[in-house]
Scaffold this motif. Structure first.
Motif, mmCIF file in Angstrom:
data_model
loop_
_atom_site.group_PDB
_atom_site.id
_atom_site.type_symbol
_atom_site.label_atom_id
_atom_site.label_comp_id
_atom_site.label_asym_id
_atom_site.label_seq_id
_atom_site.Cartn_x
_atom_site.Cartn_y
_atom_site.Cartn_z
ATOM 1 N N ARG A 107 78.396 39.379 80.066
ATOM 2 C CA ARG A 107 77.452 38.687 80.945
ATOM 3 C C ARG A 107 76.015 39.004 80.561
ATOM 4 N N PHE A 108 75.765 40.250 80.205
ATOM 5 C CA PHE A 108 74.419 40.665 79.823
ATOM 6 C C PHE A 108 73.920 39.875 78.611
ATOM 7 N N VAL A 109 74.753 39.737 77.599
ATOM 8 C CA VAL A 109 74.361 38.987 76.402
ATOM 9 C C VAL A 109 74.258 37.503 76.714
ATOM 10 N N ASP A 110 75.209 37.002 77.469
ATOM 11 C CA ASP A 110 75.216 35.579 77.782
ATOM 12 C C ASP A 110 73.949 35.160 78.523
ATOM 13 N N ARG A 111 73.383 36.030 79.327
ATOM 14 C CA ARG A 111 72.194 35.709 80.109
ATOM 15 C C ARG A 111 70.899 36.070 79.396
ATOM 16 N N GLY A 112 70.982 36.395 78.114
ATOM 17 C CA GLY A 112 69.766 36.579 77.333
ATOM 18 C C GLY A 112 69.498 37.992 76.879
ATOM 19 N N GLY A 113 70.366 38.941 77.148
ATOM 20 C CA GLY A 113 70.143 40.311 76.712
ATOM 21 C C GLY A 113 70.493 40.519 75.254
ATOM 22 N N GLY A 114 69.958 41.621 74.692
ATOM 23 C CA GLY A 114 70.253 41.996 73.308
ATOM 24 C C GLY A 114 71.122 43.240 73.264
ATOM 25 N N LEU A 115 72.105 43.259 72.381
ATOM 26 C CA LEU A 115 73.068 44.359 72.306
ATOM 27 C C LEU A 115 73.174 44.831 70.861
ATOM 28 N N LEU A 116 73.038 46.161 70.655
ATOM 29 C CA LEU A 116 73.189 46.776 69.328
ATOM 30 C C LEU A 116 74.347 47.760 69.384
ATOM 31 N N LEU A 117 75.338 47.554 68.515
ATOM 32 C CA LEU A 117 76.566 48.361 68.533
ATOM 33 C C LEU A 117 76.649 49.217 67.275
ATOM 34 N N PHE A 118 76.668 50.549 67.487
ATOM 35 C CA PHE A 118 76.983 51.501 66.425
ATOM 36 C C PHE A 118 78.415 51.986 66.648
ATOM 37 N N PRO A 119 79.186 52.174 65.589
ATOM 38 C CA PRO A 119 80.604 52.555 65.763
ATOM 39 C C PRO A 119 80.783 54.043 66.042
ATOM 40 N N ASN A 120 81.975 54.381 66.496
ATOM 41 C CA ASN A 120 82.406 55.753 66.709
ATOM 42 C C ASN A 120 83.644 55.979 65.847
ATOM 43 N N ALA A 121 83.692 57.112 65.178
ATOM 44 C CA ALA A 121 84.804 57.373 64.272
ATOM 45 C C ALA A 121 86.122 57.479 65.016
ATOM 46 N N GLN A 122 86.091 57.824 66.314
ATOM 47 C CA GLN A 122 87.319 57.934 67.105
ATOM 48 C C GLN A 122 87.619 56.652 67.898
ATOM 49 N N ALA A 123 86.869 55.587 67.661
ATOM 50 C CA ALA A 123 87.080 54.348 68.427
ATOM 51 C C ALA A 123 88.361 53.663 67.993
ATOM 52 N N ARG A 124 89.002 53.030 68.937
ATOM 53 C CA ARG A 124 90.191 52.239 68.646
ATOM 54 C C ARG A 124 89.781 50.789 68.380
ATOM 55 N N PRO A 125 90.337 50.180 67.359
ATOM 56 C CA PRO A 125 89.943 48.800 67.035
ATOM 57 C C PRO A 125 90.116 47.834 68.198
ATOM 58 N N GLU A 126 91.173 47.993 68.999
ATOM 59 C CA GLU A 126 91.405 47.044 70.082
ATOM 60 C C GLU A 126 90.319 47.111 71.149
ATOM 61 N N ASP A 127 89.694 48.309 71.357
ATOM 62 C CA ASP A 127 88.627 48.413 72.348
ATOM 63 C C ASP A 127 87.389 47.638 71.899
ATOM 64 N N TYR A 128 87.007 47.817 70.649
ATOM 65 C CA TYR A 128 85.850 47.093 70.129
ATOM 66 C C TYR A 128 86.137 45.594 70.015
ATOM 67 N N ASN A 129 87.360 45.271 69.597
ATOM 68 C CA ASN A 129 87.686 43.857 69.391
ATOM 69 C C ASN A 129 87.680 43.060 70.694
ATOM 70 N N ALA A 130 87.935 43.717 71.810
ATOM 71 C CA ALA A 130 87.863 43.003 73.092
ATOM 72 C C ALA A 130 86.444 42.493 73.331
ATOM 73 N N LEU A 131 85.441 43.333 73.036
ATOM 74 C CA LEU A 131 84.049 42.920 73.194
ATOM 75 C C LEU A 131 83.648 41.930 72.104
ATOM 76 N N LEU A 132 84.004 42.240 70.849
ATOM 77 C CA LEU A 132 83.624 41.355 69.743
ATOM 78 C C LEU A 132 84.236 39.971 69.902
ATOM 79 N N GLY A 133 85.466 39.915 70.394
ATOM 80 C CA GLY A 133 86.118 38.626 70.585
ATOM 81 C C GLY A 133 85.468 37.817 71.691
ATOM 82 N N ARG A 134 85.061 38.481 72.782
ATOM 83 C CA ARG A 134 84.409 37.765 73.882
ATOM 84 C C ARG A 134 83.073 37.170 73.449
#
Length: 716
Positions: free
Chosen positions: A399-426
């Motif tokens: 919602r934040f991005v859709d309404r005009g916000g800016g988002l910068l994502l740096f990865p985490n070495a312990q991140a699970r792909p499915e967690d990030y992909n949920a946001l990236l897919g949306r």
């Protein structure tokens, strides 16, 4: 045919009087024989017949004379607009006066608006005792709905105070609403008079406003002439970043509404009251042309801007307002992931590193606090290596991005792909495919291969003259996230030597997402200790936070709109202050991280309006006239009548210019019909004169007697 005095028709019964007298005189007398009158029996039957013809002719002339007098006293009319014997019944008069800005133009017979006032005054002269009247301007400034009144003095006063203004409704809408207002009148009949220049571009719209049955509509067009005018329909700030002493790109759309081409036409840009740029172009008749400008702001804050054209026949639209925002600071939320080292990130965004540049007001929270953060209060959000993202956090960030916000994502070495992909897919950005390399290793797995230096993010990073040939540092990357773009509304700004993106932009709604392939720590790469790191991070955050702040909204004068204002406390009272210093408090409600203002038709004066939250200026909004009003071409009365009839469903009648010389008399005749009493009075006089001639000059019985009696005088 109708009758203004129908009761006078009762006098038509007098027509039977001559007929009664005629038949009374025909009674047969008793016959008495006299020897001295014996010669009368010799009269021929032809003499008696001629006498009877004269009597019947006199009878007909007398009856016609009486009938004509009765008709004259009944005041018959033809082609009555109101119809039937109700033509003299009380009437509600609704006067629709076009007070749109196009009425400020001048014609051969004077200013359009002055002509309109004169015609409206002529209409009010026809209001009789027992009638009701109301004035309905096309531009009403949100004023109280006009109501019918028997006091025409009130209507005349309103007419005297009327002025042209922006924000006028279409003529079809004004006619429909004025006709509907006549329903409040007690008068059984209603007539709507429309005084306008019949500007073709503002006659009607797609939403039809129906006129109630039985309401008549009269068009009273003013006298117009061809006008030469250039209008500015739009001004766009194309640069996504605005800084002091840095160039900002603008585009203005100019349309030549005149009949002739314009060579070397000049338009200028004013910023904070000073002319800072100008451009010349050729404008073809009826075509829109885009003109580009480059301006360099000298101060920070909300700057007044305007694109100004050359003088022409319609000066109202020679200045198109816009607002340029060179912010003092940007609000940034930094979310620190579990176990992430953000020292280099904090240092790069500190005030010491961005001296003489815009400051970032940074708020730092831990990953676990993200779910409760009010994201709408910030211009940009930095996700510094979140380990996981819940579904609720994904929804909030989307919602934040859709309404005009800016988002910068740096990865985490312990991140699970499915967690990030949920946001990236949306956000339709792509997908996370794991990692390459070794943390804290000494073997380089990739480096920069291609950099899109023409992207707005790199404006100001290199000198303009060196931007094409600039040499970009190539840091050593030891551990990288394998990111695969979706290809939908995305762009790779920096590509790695392994073919994968290092910095990728994805657009969604009104906002943007930047995805970095490495975390800002020495364990992933040596980028944090390179000279490129600070300007690259600064420009990335600045670019993202400028998504909605470079230019203020541009509204159409008098048209309802919504304003979404961020950075305002939910309980703050928000006001809108106009260029004339008058403040209004619009209806407001709290949304996700923002305040939504419902601006009705109250902003009617072109200019710049400040949105105030307490003593703080939250936004600056530009209000300009409707671009359709710049096209002054008028429709012919026939075409306007047809278009308005299609939009309102009411038959239209036009008072032509030749009939407008004595408007009051013309309208009275239109209302009552063409009076024929004088015709019937003349006929009565003719019939009476003919009766006198027949009675005195024609003596058929004498002629016949002399002729028929001559044989009895012959000698024996």
């Amino acid at each position: 045919m109708s009758f203004l005095n129908p009761f006078a028709l009762l006098a038509m019964a007098a027509v039977a009087v001559p007929l009664f007298l005629h038949f009374f005189n025909l009674r047969q007398p008793r016959t008495v024989e006299f020897s001295s009158l014996a010669f009368v029996k010799e009269l021929q039957a032809s003499a008696v017949q001629r006498v009877r013809i004269k009597e019947w002719l006199l009878l007909a002339l007398r009856m016609l004379a009486i009938a004509s007098l009765g008709m004259a006293f009944a005041q018959p009319t033809l082609t009555s607009n109101l119809g039937g014997m109700a033509a003299s019944a009380p009437t509600a008069h609704a006067v629709v006066v076009d007070n749109s800005l196009s009425m400020t133009a001048d014609g051969a017979s004077g200013a359009y608006f002055d002509q309109a006032i004169q015609k409206a005054q002529g209409v009010l002269q026809t209001v009789e005792q027992g009638d009701e009247a109301l004035l309905w301007p096309t531009a009403r400034s949100g004023a109280r709905r006009p109501e019918p009144t028997t006091n025409t003095g009130v209507v005349r006063q309103s007419l005297a105070e009327l002025e042209p203004q922006a924000g006028a409704a279409s003529l079809a809408e004004a006619v429909g609403r004025a006709a509907d207002a006549t329903r409040q009148a007690d008068a059984p009949q209603a007539v709507v008079y429309v005084v306008s220049d019949l500007q073709a571009s503002t006659l009607g719209d797609s939403v039809a406003t129906r006129v109630p049955d039985g309401v008549q509509v009269q068009l009273l067009p003013v006298e117009t002439q061809a006008q030469s005018n250039v209008g500015v329909s739009d001004v766009t700030v194309t640069s996504r970043i605005a800084e002091v002493n840095q160039p900002v790109q603008l585009e203005a759309t100019l349309t030549n509404h005149g009949p002739d081409p314009l060579d070397d036409y000049m338009a200028s840009v004013y910023l904070a009251g000073d002319r800072v740029a100008q451009s010349t172009t050729t404008l073809e008749p009826g075509l829109a042309t885009t003109v580009s400008f480059t301006v360099t702001p000298q101060t920070r804050g909300w700057l007044d801007g305007a694109v100004v054209t050359e003088d022409d026949d319609f000066p109202v639209d020679d200045r198109h307002h816009f607002a340029l925002h060179v912010p003092e600071e940007r609000r940034v939320l930094r979310v620190r992931g579990d176990g992430q080292d953000t020292r280099y990130l904090d240092l790069a965004l500190s005030s010491e590193m961005v001296a003489d540049r815009i400051a970032f007001r940074t708020t730092a929270i831990d990953e676990r606090e993200l779910a409760s953060a009010e994201l709408g209060r910030y211009d940009a959000v930095l996700l510094a290596g979140p380990r996981s993202l819940s579904s609720g956090e994904v929804d909030a960030l989307t919602r934040f991005v859709d309404r005009g916000g800016g988002l910068l994502l740096f990865p985490n070495a312990q991140a699970r792909p499915e967690d990030y992909n949920a946001l990236l897919g949306r956000l339709n950005a792509g997908s996370f495919r794991g990692f390459s390399g070794t943390l804290s290793g000494d073997q380089t797995v990739a480096s920069f291969e291609q950099v899109d230096l023409q992207h707005p993010l790199f404006e100001g990073v290199f000198q303009e003259q060196r931007r094409e040939e600039a040499s970009v540092e190539r840091p050593d990357l030891y551990y990288v996230m394998n990111f695969r773009p979706s290809g939908q509304a995305g762009q790779t700004l920096i590509e790695l030597s392994n073919g994968r993106p290092f910095l990728h932009e994805a657009r969604h709604g009104r906002g943007r997402l930047l995805t970095a392939a490495v975390a800002p720590t020495r364990a992933w790469s040596d980028l944090p200790v390179r000279g490129l790191f600070v300007p690259l991070l600064y420009r990335s955050v600045y670019y993202l936070s400028a998504t909605t702040s470079v230019a203020g909204e541009q509204l159409v004068a008098g048209r309802p709109a919504e304003l979404r204002v961020t950075g305002v406390a939910p309980d703050a009272s928000v006001r809108v202050r106009g260029p004339d210093g008058i403040e209004v408090t619009p209806e407001q409600r709290t949304l996700f991280g923002a305040t939504l203002l419902q601006v009705g038709g109250t902003l009617t004066t072109p200019g710049l309006y400040d949105v105030q939250a307490g003593s703080t200026r939250a936004r600056r909004v530009a209000v300009n006239i409707n671009p359709a009003e710049s096209n002054l071409q008028g429709a012919s009365p026939e075409a306007a009548s047809e278009q308005l009839q299609n939009a309102t469903g009411a038959p239209m009648q036009t008072v032509a210019a030749a009939e407008a010389g004595d408007l009051e008399e013309t309208l009275r005749t239109r209302r009552a019909g063409t009076e024929l009493w004088n015709v019937f009075l003349l006929l009565a006089l003719v019939f009476l004169a003919a009766e006198m001639l027949v009675a005195s000059q024609w003596a058929p019985e004498t002629t016949s007697t002399q002729t028929d009696a001559s044989p009895s005088r012959r000698p024996k």
